[in-house]
Design an enzyme around this catalytic site. Structure first.
Site, short mmCIF file in Angstrom:
data_model
loop_
_atom_site.label_atom_id
_atom_site.label_comp_id
_atom_site.label_asym_id
_atom_site.label_seq_id
_atom_site.Cartn_x
_atom_site.Cartn_y
_atom_site.Cartn_z
N ASP A 151 0.85 -1.19 0.00
CA ASP A 151 0.00 0.00 0.00
C ASP A 151 0.89 1.25 0.00
OD1 ASP A 151 -2.42 1.38 0.16
OD2 ASP A 151 -2.42 1.38 2.35
N GLY A 199 -9.09 5.74 1.78
CA GLY A 199 -9.73 6.48 2.87
C GLY A 199 -11.16 6.03 3.10
#
Ligand code: 13P
Length: 278
Positions: free
Chosen positions: A84, A208
């Site tokens: 990530d 998010g």
């Protein structure tokens, strides 16, 4: 089975379903995610940030941990081990060489052309190793002490050019979400999501994902999001449980009991997110 993210996301995009990336922090976290997703029979992407990799000891530790848990727990679902927010070509190569199936290269802070060049180098190395690549364009907003600073939403033309020039497999676009748990109202641009999704052949990724109600996540998926990244929400429910357990059991010192007291909360949260696909 460990796979790259291409197949998992392709099927999900076709069926307008979400695949979740849950970020991992340690053995227990990884185990909870694998067990719950296997129980629910849904594929999963295990996201690992560079700081989580450093915390766990390195790329090889993380890869062996995931590979071994999948074998020893008889996990039957498709699992993708994904770097990530990789910050450099070097780190992406390290992840690929250690056995990661997918990497994200985040050059979103660079000027467009430099972002493209960086991503192209990662794609070249990844493709030779059957590894999928996610990259980001636009700039996400941020939260600091629950204060929101706005990002710059992704522009459609730039995004199409970026995807065509880099050859990436999925794209993270800025559509109004922020990393972390922001309790206020976010201004998610659903029209932009739809416009991007309608014009792209590759899956669209929402970073998010924490702090958003399921109805909002669902609306994002209906608008065209295929992959949703969740990190902070699992951390929040886990730490709440641990705090409660320690308060109620001040004499227990067995780390397995303390850390383990957060497992159910993580699993419940995962199940609740996955429920949006119903
Ligand atoms: P959250 O912490 O908001 O879930 O964001 C996770 C994420 O986007 C990881 O890349």
């Amino acid at each position: 089975m460990l796979v790259n993210s291409k197949k998992i996301l392709k099927d999900a995009k076709k069926n307008k379903k979400a695949v979740f990336q849950f970020n991992i922090n340690n053995l227990e976290w990884t185990r909870c995610i694998l067990e719950k997703c296997d129980e629910l029979q849904v594929p999963v992407i295990l996201g690992v940030s560079e700081s989580a990799i450093k915390y766990m000891g390195g790329y090889n530790v993380v890869a062996s941990l995931c590979y071994s848990l999948i074998t020893d727990l008889n996990i039957g679902i498709d699992v993708c081990l994904h770097l990530d927010h990789g910050s450099s070509l070097k780190n992406c190569i390290e992840a690929i060489d250690a056995g990661f199936n997918s990497v994200m290269i985040d050059g979103s802070k660079l000027p467009f052309n430099e972002n493209v060049e960086l991503v192209k180098d990662v794609v070249l190395y990844a493709k030779n190793n059957d590894v999928s690549v996610e990259a980001e364009i636009g700039s996400m907003g941020a939260i600091n002490q629950n204060q929101l600073s706005l990002g710059i939403n992704t522009n459609l033309e730039d995004c199409l050019k970026f995807v065509a020039e880099t050859g990436i497999d999925s794209v993270a676009a800025s559509v109004g979400t922020v990393h972390g748990i922001y309790k206020g109202e976010l201004n998610i641009d659903y029209k932009l999501i739809k416009n991007l999704a309608d014009n792209l052949t590759i899956p669209l990724v929402l970073h998010g994902g924490s702090g958003l109600e399921n109805a909002i996540l669902k609306k994002c998926v209906e608008s065209g999001i295929t992959k949703i990244n969740i990190n902070s929400d699992l951390q929040a429910v886990w730490s709440q449980s641990i705090r409660k357990f320690i308060k109620e059991n001040p004499n227990i010192i067995d780390p397995r009991k303390i850390i383990g007291s957060g497992f159910e909360a993580i699993k419940k949260e995962i199940a609740s997110k996955i429920n949006i696909n119903k």
